[in-house]
Scaffold this active site. Structure first.
Site, PDB file in Angstrom:
ATOM      1  CE  LYS A 469     144.414  -4.609  56.703  1.00  9.66           C
ATOM      2  NZ  LYS A 469     143.306  -3.812  56.243  1.00  9.66           N
ATOM      3  CE  LYS A 586     140.588   1.133  63.309  1.00 12.73           C
ATOM      4  NZ  LYS A 586     140.887   0.181  62.238  1.00 12.73           N
TER       5      LYS A 586
HETATM    6  C1  F6R Z   1     144.611  -0.232  56.852  1.00  9.77           C
HETATM    7  C2  F6R Z   1     143.799   0.863  57.306  1.00  9.77           C
HETATM    8  C3  F6R Z   1     143.940   2.174  56.624  1.00  9.77           C
HETATM    9  C4  F6R Z   1     142.595   2.932  56.622  1.00  9.77           C
HETATM   10  C5  F6R Z   1     142.794   4.352  56.086  1.00  9.77           C
HETATM   11  C6  F6R Z   1     141.483   5.098  56.001  1.00  9.77           C
HETATM   12  O1  F6R Z   1     144.331  -1.402  57.549  1.00  9.77           O
HETATM   13  O2  F6R Z   1     143.047   0.742  58.235  1.00  9.77           O
HETATM   14  O3  F6R Z   1     144.434   2.047  55.339  1.00  9.77           O
HETATM   15  O4  F6R Z   1     141.695   2.230  55.836  1.00  9.77           O
HETATM   16  O5  F6R Z   1     143.670   5.046  56.915  1.00  9.77           O
HETATM   17  O6  F6R Z   1     140.863   5.169  57.241  1.00  9.77           O
HETATM   18  P1  F6R Z   1     139.325   5.447  57.407  1.00  9.77           P
HETATM   19  O7  F6R Z   1     138.591   4.286  56.835  1.00  9.77           O
HETATM   20  O8  F6R Z   1     139.119   5.602  58.864  1.00  9.77           O
HETATM   21  O9  F6R Z   1     139.042   6.698  56.623  1.00  9.77           O
END
Ligand code: F6R
Length: 591
Positions: A469, A586
């Site tokens: 973070k 994201k």
């Molecule tokens: C960090 C963050 C990323 C996601 C990763 C996986 O804050 O958000 O590390 O956790 O890109 O994303 P998801 O959970 O959407 O598969």
């Protein structure tokens, strides 16, 4: 990554360009290097492309058919030529693309030999030239072009010569269609149109969707180029609330999403899903796959499963697990963990595992996501839309899901829920205090180049998450480590004033963690303790509420929050773009 949108309205309007850009803003989380749109205006295509964050459009004109794109660069640098939409040689056809066309070089070379002129370095531009080359309606052209493309792609295409048509193709990258009054919207995520309609069609692999204005209505047709036949698609009503995406009085989505966690955790409690996933896991070898923050939650899950249910959970990064997937035996269950449910690395493993007959279950936040639709059983984390790029509330609810499933495995879910709820209440009571302390700590960290976060056992993955973070939004180098590992090398980096954040609640790791903290202190570290108990070695202390011995495994639900707030306030003090940190997006839909 990248967000795409397409719009066909029954009637031309002056506000259509504003509409497409507003929709695009809701997709900006998917990429924000550059953006652009194309609008059919009479027999012309109006085109605007810009570098940087989405701003106000500067073109005017009536339009009823438009496409838009927000980019996270893969092929070609961040400049206007590489921003989408991409046109054909004559500026008559415009294309937006999300994904990667793997065979673009060979297609491009062939098209150049045939006399086509390319203006960008992108893989995407081949599509506009392929459409230029073909004859017939956009639908007919799409049917012939789609089988030529390899890789992951969702595409929306318009043409000045086809002033009533729009066509979309989907393979691997997500694409949804929103059906509103007198308009149809194509978008990478229903978030783009949820303020207009919740009636949605999700395209699946190989789908081509064609919409056309005829006789004062918009009709649409579907063809699947993999199956080589026309298909019917089901319309579903999304159970989404557009107001959840409002920032309210908060300065940033990240802060809103941190502060709302106690409420979101209450919403994440789901007995039936916990029991259902536990039933799929009993007697099986379970491997959790995930990336980034979601993987950290799975590593916490490993500790939780071990402590609560004596159940062994393997955890792997999806992009590394893909090298093992061919050798899995049938007794394995894959547990995919993802906020977005679209992460390409996760989806690749899921698809490969399914091809081998391995069962896939998941913990997902976005209900309409590809992962949710392709999993046999799903635990929905139920956080609502998470807009800030840095994941916070989804992380907490993923951990919550692991607690619930672990107790379901252990057969004592119902009796434990009271303990979980009381921990959530404690978090709620401490939120303002955590925020205050985080501001003080951020003042110290803001001028530092390196920060170390240490923890043992279940607290180690929290250190990993706290460091992720901090680095992703403040751009300060931060390393999360198992506290016991420090003396095997990294201790060499500790010098006078180096910040070390020590996660040391009075759980089964306490004494060993404190010893490791003292080792850093002896070398000059500035020690910031996150604990329910003070210690003379702490230069700063965030006091956690104390949990009973029988509830100590629940500390992660609380101790993550001060770390999220420390990262947030440090980034704010440094003037960072908190919700959209540089180079990131994201939803990571490329490998
Ligand atoms: C960090 C963050 C990323 C996601 C990763 C996986 O804050 O958000 O590390 O956790 O890109 O994303 P998801 O959970 O959407 O598969």
């Amino acid at each position: 990554m990248c967000g795409i949108i397409g719009l066909i309205k029954l009637n031309e309007s002056d506000s259509a360009i504003k509409d497409i850009v507003n929709g695009l803003r809701r997709l900006e989380y998917r990429g924000y290097d550059s953006w652009g749109y194309a609008a059919l205006n009479g027999t012309n295509i109006l085109l605007e492309k810009k570098i940087g964050r989405i701003s106000e459009p500067s073109l005017n004109g009536q339009s009823a058919i438009l496409i838009g794109h927000t980019r996270w660069a893969t092929h070609g640098g961040v400049d206007e030529a590489n921003a989408h939409p991409h046109l054909d040689c004559n500026g008559q056809i415009a294309v937006v693309h999300n994904g990667i066309i793997e065979n673009y070089l060979e297609l491009r070379e062939r098209l150049i030999k045939e006399g086509h002129t390319f203006k960008s370095q992108t893989d995407s531009e081949v599509v506009s030239h392929l459409f230029e080359k073909e004859q017939g309606s956009l639908f007919d052209r799409a049917k012939r072009i789609a089988p030529l493309l390899k890789g992951s792609f969702s595409l929306v295409v318009i043409s000045a010569a086809h002033k009533d048509e729009i066509v979309a193709i989907k393979n691997e990258s997500p694409l949804a269609i929103g059906i509103a009054d007198n308009e149809i919207i194509f978008a990478s995520d229903p978030l783009a149109f949820i303020d207009k309609t919740n009636t949605t069609i999700f395209l699946t692999e190989g789908d081509i969707a064609f919409a056309k204005k005829t006789n004062n209505k918009i009709s649409f047709e579907f063809f699947n180029y993999i199956l080589n036949k026309s298909v019917d698609k089901e319309q579903i009503k999304l159970n989404w609330n557009a107001s959840e995406t409002n920032l309210g009085d908060y300065k940033h989505y990240m802060l809103k999403e941190i502060i709302e966690q106690p409420k979101v955790m209450q919403d994440g409690i789901d007995f039936d899903s916990a029991e259902s996933l536990a039933n799929e896991m009993r007697g099986k070898k379970v491997i959790a796959i995930a990336c980034g923050t979601a993987r950290h939650s799975a590593v916490i899950g490993k500790h939780i499963f071990h402590k609560i249910a004596k159940f062994s959970l393997d955890v792997m990064m999806a992009h590394e697990f893909v090298y093992f997937v061919d050798d899995l035996d049938k007794n394995t269950v894959i547990l995919a963990v993802s906020q977005s449910g679209e992460t390409a690395d996760v989806m690749e493993c899921v698809r490969k595992a399914k091809q081998r007959g391995i069962k896939v279950i998941s913990i997902v936040n976005v209900p309409s996501s590809t992962l949710a639709r392709e999993s046999e059983k799903v635990f929905y984390t139920n956080c609502g839309p998470e807009i800030a790029v840095a994941s916070t509330k989804a992380f907490s609810n993923q951990i919550l899901a692991f607690y619930l499933i672990a107790h379901a495995l252990q057969g004592n879910l119902k009796s434990q829920i009271i303990n979980i709820k009381s921990v959530i209440d404690l978090l709620s009571q401490n939120m303002s205090y955590f925020d205050l302390k985080a501001r003080e700590i951020a003042e110290y960290l803001k001028n530092k180049n390196h920060v170390y976060m240490l923890g043992r056992g279940v607290n180690f993955p929290i250190a990993l998450e706290g460091a992720l973070k901090l680095k992703e939004i403040s751009y300060i180098h931060a390393e999360g480590m198992p506290a016991g590992e420090l003396k095997h090398g990294t201790l060499a980096l500790i010098e006078h004033g180096t910040p070390v954040i020590l996660l040391c609640p009075t759980d089964y790791t306490y004494y060993d963690s404190i010893s490791n903290g003292l080792e850093t202190k002896a070398r000059g570290a500035y020690l910031i303790g996150i604990s329910d108990k003070p210690h003379p070695s702490f230069n700063m202390w965030v006091q956690l509420p104390q949990l009973d011995k029988e509830n100590e495994i629940f500390y992660p639900l609380i101790e993550t929050i001060p770390l999220q707030l420390i990262a947030y306030h440090t980034a704010v003090l440094l003037g960072r773009d908190v919700d959209k940190p540089r180079n990131l997006a994201k939803s990571v839909t490329v490998k």
